[in-house]
Design a protein around this motif. Structure first.
Motif, short mmCIF file in Angstrom:
data_model
loop_
_atom_site.label_atom_id
_atom_site.label_comp_id
_atom_site.label_asym_id
_atom_site.label_seq_id
_atom_site.Cartn_x
_atom_site.Cartn_y
_atom_site.Cartn_z
N UNK A 152 31.43 31.71 45.03
CA UNK A 152 32.47 31.89 44.02
C UNK A 152 32.67 33.36 43.69
N UNK A 153 31.57 34.12 43.66
CA UNK A 153 31.69 35.56 43.45
C UNK A 153 32.42 36.24 44.59
N UNK A 154 32.13 35.79 45.81
CA UNK A 154 32.81 36.35 46.97
C UNK A 154 34.30 36.06 46.93
N UNK A 157 36.87 43.59 37.26
CA UNK A 157 37.70 42.41 37.02
C UNK A 157 37.03 41.16 37.58
N UNK A 158 36.54 41.23 38.82
CA UNK A 158 35.91 40.08 39.45
C UNK A 158 34.61 39.70 38.75
N UNK A 159 33.81 40.70 38.40
CA UNK A 159 32.55 40.44 37.71
C UNK A 159 32.81 39.77 36.36
N UNK A 160 33.74 40.31 35.60
CA UNK A 160 34.07 39.72 34.30
C UNK A 160 34.56 38.29 34.42
N UNK A 161 35.33 38.01 35.48
CA UNK A 161 35.83 36.65 35.70
C UNK A 161 34.69 35.70 36.00
N UNK A 162 33.72 36.13 36.78
CA UNK A 162 32.55 35.29 37.09
C UNK A 162 31.73 35.00 35.84
N UNK A 163 31.50 36.01 35.04
CA UNK A 163 30.72 35.84 33.82
C UNK A 163 31.42 34.87 32.87
N UNK A 193 41.34 33.64 37.15
CA UNK A 193 41.27 34.72 36.17
C UNK A 193 41.61 36.07 36.80
N UNK A 194 41.12 36.30 38.01
CA UNK A 194 41.43 37.55 38.72
C UNK A 194 42.93 37.67 38.93
N UNK A 195 43.57 36.61 39.38
CA UNK A 195 45.02 36.65 39.62
C UNK A 195 45.79 36.87 38.33
N UNK A 196 45.37 36.21 37.25
CA UNK A 196 46.03 36.42 35.96
C UNK A 196 45.88 37.85 35.50
N UNK A 197 44.69 38.41 35.66
CA UNK A 197 44.45 39.79 35.24
C UNK A 197 45.31 40.78 36.02
N UNK A 240 35.86 38.37 44.20
CA UNK A 240 35.94 39.77 44.63
C UNK A 240 36.92 39.94 45.78
N UNK A 241 36.89 39.02 46.74
CA UNK A 241 37.84 39.09 47.84
C UNK A 241 39.27 38.97 47.36
N UNK A 242 39.48 38.08 46.39
CA UNK A 242 40.82 37.94 45.81
C UNK A 242 41.26 39.22 45.13
N UNK A 243 40.37 39.86 44.40
CA UNK A 243 40.71 41.11 43.73
C UNK A 243 41.09 42.20 44.74
N UNK A 244 40.30 42.35 45.79
CA UNK A 244 40.57 43.39 46.79
C UNK A 244 41.89 43.14 47.52
N UNK A 245 42.09 41.90 47.97
CA UNK A 245 43.29 41.59 48.74
C UNK A 245 44.55 41.61 47.88
N UNK A 246 44.44 41.10 46.66
CA UNK A 246 45.60 41.09 45.75
C UNK A 246 46.02 42.51 45.40
N UNK A 247 45.06 43.37 45.19
CA UNK A 247 45.36 44.77 44.88
C UNK A 247 46.20 45.40 45.98
N UNK A 248 45.88 45.08 47.24
CA UNK A 248 46.63 45.64 48.36
C UNK A 248 47.98 44.95 48.54
#
Length: 275
Positions: A93-95, A120-126, A67-71, A98-106
């Motif tokens: 899974x949360x880590x 984004x990461x929080x919403x994906x987990x929920x 979901x993070x990658x799609x977003x 969140x790690x995916x969001x931070x690294x993908x952003x860069x």
């Protein structure tokens, strides 16, 4: 675009929580408190022609990561290396989300802020049903207290101003989604009582006491976890159950003193970060 970027996200052990659903996953979440850990997850993201997710050398499906990658409109290989077991109450899974969001952003130069990435990461987990409060705690670090649920634009965080040695023993996995999809009324009532206790006295000892009481009152204790907590108490130690996993965590040398062979780390002084 960079070739690859790695983020580190601390593990997170929840001591107690209450659930607060909402149609908007960025507003939904939990109140509660926990410890972030120096043991955590390294997440490396690199551009790819198709998305794959690998954890400790094994390709797996992790819905929040997808979901993070799609977003972020990114196709990538995500490789995570974890010092902690998946499904045992450490927020892996949360880590990964969140790690995916931070690294993908860069890597993909998305130019989003920390709060936007945590949202984004929080919403994906929920949405995945794999966690309600790990991501916001892991972004904060320390010993966070979640006073209000949701992502950064909606929640309210405080913290216990302390650091500690942490020991833990895991006896197996437990499905967070199964617990959260059931009747959580008693769990939430116990979580709110525990939170009130820790807000009144924000210390590590108060946190451990409230966590033990919550595990009992919420009906989440298993026989093996209960036995380990009793063993630690018998040597004047402080321990409780990690939510949601069949895992016991203790401060100081409680598990070692009780004759167990625990993994050892400490509370993490900072939140998730790029390496």
């Amino acid at each position: 675009m960079r070739e690859e970027v790695t983020a580190f996200v601390p593990g997170h052990v929840t001591g107690f929580f209450s659930t607060h659903p909402d149609d908007d996953p960025t507003k939904a979440g939990s109140r509660g408190a926990g410890l972030t850990l120096t043991d955590g997850v390294d997440v490396t993201v690199e551009p790819a022609t198709e998305t794959t997710v690998v954890l400790d050398g094994t390709e797996i499906d992790v819905d929040p990561v997808a979901t993070v990658l799609e977003t972020l409109n990114a196709t990538a290989r995500v490789e995570a290396n974890s010092e902690l077991p998946l499904g045992a109450g450490f927020g892996v899974s949360g880590a990964m989300a969140l790690g995916t969001a931070l690294a993908t952003n860069r890597v993909f130069d998305r130019k989003l802020s920390m709060n936007e990435l945590v949202t984004i990461a929080h919403g994906a987990e929920v949405q995945a049903g794999t966690g309600l409060g790990d991501v916001v705690a892991q972004a904060h670090g320390g010993v966070p207290i979640r006073l209000e649920p949701g992502g950064p634009h909606h929640n309210e965080l405080d913290a216990i101003p302390a650091r500690a040695r942490v020991e833990y023993v895991s006896f197996g996995e437990r499905s967070t989604a199964d617990v959260l999809s059931g009747d959580t009324e008693a769990l939430t009532a116990a979580g709110q009582e525990a939170l009130a206790r820790v807000v009144e006295e924000p210390t590590l000892l108060s946190f451990l006491y409230a966590s033990r009481l919550f595990a009992h009152d919420a009906g989440l204790l298993t026989a093996r976890v209960s036995e380990a907590i009793t063993d630690v108490s018998a040597v004047d130690g402080q321990a409780s159950m990690a939510m949601l996993g069949e895992t016991v965590f203790a401060l100081g040398t409680g598990l070692s003193d009780a004759g167990y062979e625990p993994s050892v780390c400490a509370t993490h002084p900072a939140g998730a970060m790029l390496k």
